[in-house]
Design an enzyme around this catalytic site. Structure first.
Site, PDB file in Angstrom:
ATOM      1  CB  SER A 189      58.609  29.098  -9.738  1.00  0.00           C
ATOM      2  OG  SER A 189      57.288  29.102  -9.219  1.00  0.00           O
ATOM      3  CE1 TYR A 202      60.902  30.996  -4.798  1.00  0.00           C
ATOM      4  CE2 TYR A 202      58.764  31.152  -5.911  1.00  0.00           C
ATOM      5  CZ  TYR A 202      59.910  30.432  -5.583  1.00  0.00           C
ATOM      6  OH  TYR A 202      60.079  29.150  -6.065  1.00  0.00           O
TER       7      TYR A 202
END
Length: 232
Positions: free
Chosen positions: A170, A202
């Site tokens: 990501s 994350y």
């Protein structure tokens, strides 16, 4: 009034360009066929994973849907078969939050499938808690589960080269940091409760994906197994 319209027009124009250039990007138009190839897609019962599985099956690949939920996995199996028109689609249960499950999946796959040409580490979560093995949930699922899975299947990938490993990271990896002392001592790579803490964890897990891909690519130099990571 004319100034307001101008401002609105500029904002709309920027939003349009951002959507079509940055967000939407270019459309993949290759007609490459994958007959005779076998692909594993983790987390392929929904979202990007399922769409990827459908496209690969349409191209003639034998696709293994590796999903945690048996119910959702079997439902996805029927949908992928229906949408792709292919019967070369198989569901195998895989819980990346359980190292035992990862080992069991790899053992079953290696016994039942002769080839592995592409491994797509797609599954990922944005969820707090701990895994079955007491790892931080996002660290355990997003990174460690895929790390173990890839290593368990690496010999088969080498046997079937040219082959590839694709890991979905990501853009959030740019905000990630890794405390290696914490990693070695507590195994959690951070546990938090606030929005910013969870977002940081994350991002850290996505940075792990990128670093793993870089290191794996180095170690596989001289083979025909290539490694890629991407922001979807």
């Amino acid at each position: 009034m004319s100034t307001l319209l101008l401002v609105v027009g500029v904002v709309v124009g920027i939003a349009y360009i951002y959507r079509h250039v940055v967000v939407k990007g270019k459309r993949y138009t290759s007609k490459t066929k994958l007959d005779g190839k076998t692909v594993i897609v983790t987390g392929s019962n929904t979202g990007i994973g399922k769409t990827t599985a459908i496209d690969l099956a349409k191209r003639g690949a034998r696709v293994i849907l590796a999903c945690r939920s048996v119910q959702r996995g079997e439902a996805a199996l029927e949908e992928v078969k229906r949408e792709s028109g292919s019967n070369q689609v198989v569901f195998m249960p895989l819980d990346l939050g359980s190292l035992k499950s990862v080992c069991s999946f790899a053992e079953t796959f290696l016994k039942s499938e002769l080839r592995l040409d592409i491994l797509i580490n797609n599954a990922g979560i944005y969820l707090q808690g701990r895994t079955e093995d007491e790892l931080g949930m996002m660290f355990g699922v997003n990174h460690i589960g895929h790390f173990l899975l890839t290593n368990l299947l690496l010999d088969r990938l080498k046997e079937c080269e040219p082959s590839r490993v694709v890991s979905l990271s990501s853009v959030a990896h740019n905000f990630g940091t890794i405390n290696f002392d914490c990693l070695n001592t507590h195994k959690a790579l951070g546990l938090g409760t606030s929005f910013m803490e969870v977002l940081q964890i994350y991002s850290d897990s996505k940075l792990c994906n990128v670093l793993f891909t870089h290191e794996l690519a180095k170690r596989l130099q001289g083979t025909k197994v290539t490694c890629y990571c991407l922001h979807p």
